[in-house]
Enzyme design. Sequence first.
Site, PDB file in Angstrom:
ATOM      1  N   HIS A 204      66.992  55.565  57.399  1.00 46.40           N
ATOM      2  CA  HIS A 204      67.769  54.605  56.620  1.00 46.40           C
ATOM      3  C   HIS A 204      68.188  55.231  55.286  1.00 46.40           C
ATOM      4  O   HIS A 204      67.337  55.678  54.518  1.00 46.40           O
ATOM      5  CB  HIS A 204      66.916  53.350  56.393  1.00 46.40           C
ATOM      6  CG  HIS A 204      67.699  52.142  56.008  1.00 46.40           C
ATOM      7  ND1 HIS A 204      67.133  51.072  55.357  1.00 46.40           N
ATOM      8  CD2 HIS A 204      69.012  51.812  56.190  1.00 46.40           C
ATOM      9  CE1 HIS A 204      68.038  50.137  55.150  1.00 46.40           C
ATOM     10  NE2 HIS A 204      69.189  50.570  55.651  1.00 46.40           N
TER      11      HIS A 204
ATOM     12  N   HIS B 140      72.766  40.504  56.417  1.00 44.17           N
ATOM     13  CA  HIS B 140      71.951  41.110  55.362  1.00 44.17           C
ATOM     14  C   HIS B 140      72.877  41.939  54.466  1.00 44.17           C
ATOM     15  O   HIS B 140      74.065  42.086  54.765  1.00 44.17           O
ATOM     16  CB  HIS B 140      70.840  41.997  55.935  1.00 44.17           C
ATOM     17  CG  HIS B 140      71.344  43.233  56.589  1.00 44.17           C
ATOM     18  ND1 HIS B 140      71.923  43.233  57.861  1.00 44.17           N
ATOM     19  CD2 HIS B 140      71.370  44.531  56.160  1.00 44.17           C
ATOM     20  CE1 HIS B 140      72.275  44.473  58.190  1.00 44.17           C
ATOM     21  NE2 HIS B 140      71.948  45.273  57.164  1.00 44.17           N
TER      22      HIS B 140
ATOM     23  N   HIS C 171      73.328  45.764  52.953  1.00 42.84           N
ATOM     24  CA  HIS C 171      72.897  47.160  52.898  1.00 42.84           C
ATOM     25  C   HIS C 171      73.313  47.715  51.539  1.00 42.84           C
ATOM     26  O   HIS C 171      74.505  47.715  51.202  1.00 42.84           O
ATOM     27  CB  HIS C 171      73.547  47.977  54.024  1.00 42.84           C
ATOM     28  CG  HIS C 171      73.210  49.427  53.958  1.00 42.84           C
ATOM     29  ND1 HIS C 171      72.043  49.952  54.462  1.00 42.84           N
ATOM     30  CD2 HIS C 171      73.900  50.486  53.432  1.00 42.84           C
ATOM     31  CE1 HIS C 171      72.015  51.254  54.265  1.00 42.84           C
ATOM     32  NE2 HIS C 171      73.144  51.603  53.634  1.00 42.84           N
TER      33      HIS C 171
ATOM     34  N   ASP D 294      67.793  47.418  52.751  1.00 40.58           N
ATOM     35  CA  ASP D 294      68.418  46.158  53.149  1.00 40.58           C
ATOM     36  C   ASP D 294      67.795  45.010  52.368  1.00 40.58           C
ATOM     37  O   ASP D 294      66.574  44.935  52.225  1.00 40.58           O
ATOM     38  CB  ASP D 294      68.223  45.917  54.666  1.00 40.58           C
ATOM     39  CG  ASP D 294      69.005  46.890  55.518  1.00 40.58           C
ATOM     40  OD1 ASP D 294      69.951  47.515  54.983  1.00 40.58           O
ATOM     41  OD2 ASP D 294      68.661  47.049  56.708  1.00 40.58           O
TER      42      ASP D 294
END
Length: 264
Positions: free
Chosen positions: A157, A236, A238, A161
Amino acid sequence: MAFTRATGKHRRPSRMTRRSANIAGIATLAGAGVVGTLSSPAFAAAEPVAATVEDTGLNAIVVADTLAEQIDAQAQAQQQAADAAAAKAKAEAEAKKRAEEAKRKAEAKAKAEREAKERAAREAERKRLNTFVSPIAGSYVSTAYQAGGAAWSSGSHTGIDFHAASGTSVRAVGMGTVVEAGWGGAYGNNVVVKMNDGTYTQYGHLSSLSVAVGQSVTPGQQIGLAGSTGNSTGPHLHFEARTSPEYGSDIDPIGYLRAHGVNL
């Protein structure tokens, strides 16, 4: 043998001589107590006509004294009026001076207060513009930075998030300029902001955008709404922090925000 000045029909006594004699005679009679008692018919017959100014000179003296007193009184009244006018003018001038001084002080105080308020406002604005905020108010990190998994093409990642329902307001974390606003492939609808300190922040998977390229943004300003566009499994936000606008220049977003005073 001594000679005396002729009198009688050849030479009449002068006016001044007669007046002096009359005054002296009256004074003598008054001293002997005669004036106060001369009221008999014989005296009245001897003096059938009252004394005139020319006969005695007393009335002229009284009139002159009265006129002099009137002139003095008038002069005093005029002087008093002049003094009163001068005192009034002086009082008015002093009152005007005090009023002008009070006005000057009031204006100076108002100016100082206004300048103090302006300085305070500028300082507050400076602090606000240099302040960083969380991209979503009251949210929390649902996926950590560099978390591994097949969901990411790089194998980890590249951001964090934030938990957010679709339509939640997404905010610029600090002051900067929008350098990208639109479709970002796997990021879906995204916004990239060049911050004033030269770093970059990215906001992905937005359902809609509120800014355009070239627009300046301030801390807390809405730049879009959270969503689930692009490579996403649900609504969500990011969020990434980068050293450049290019993919792969990411840095720890939590450390970045904490360095700017944002506690997560």
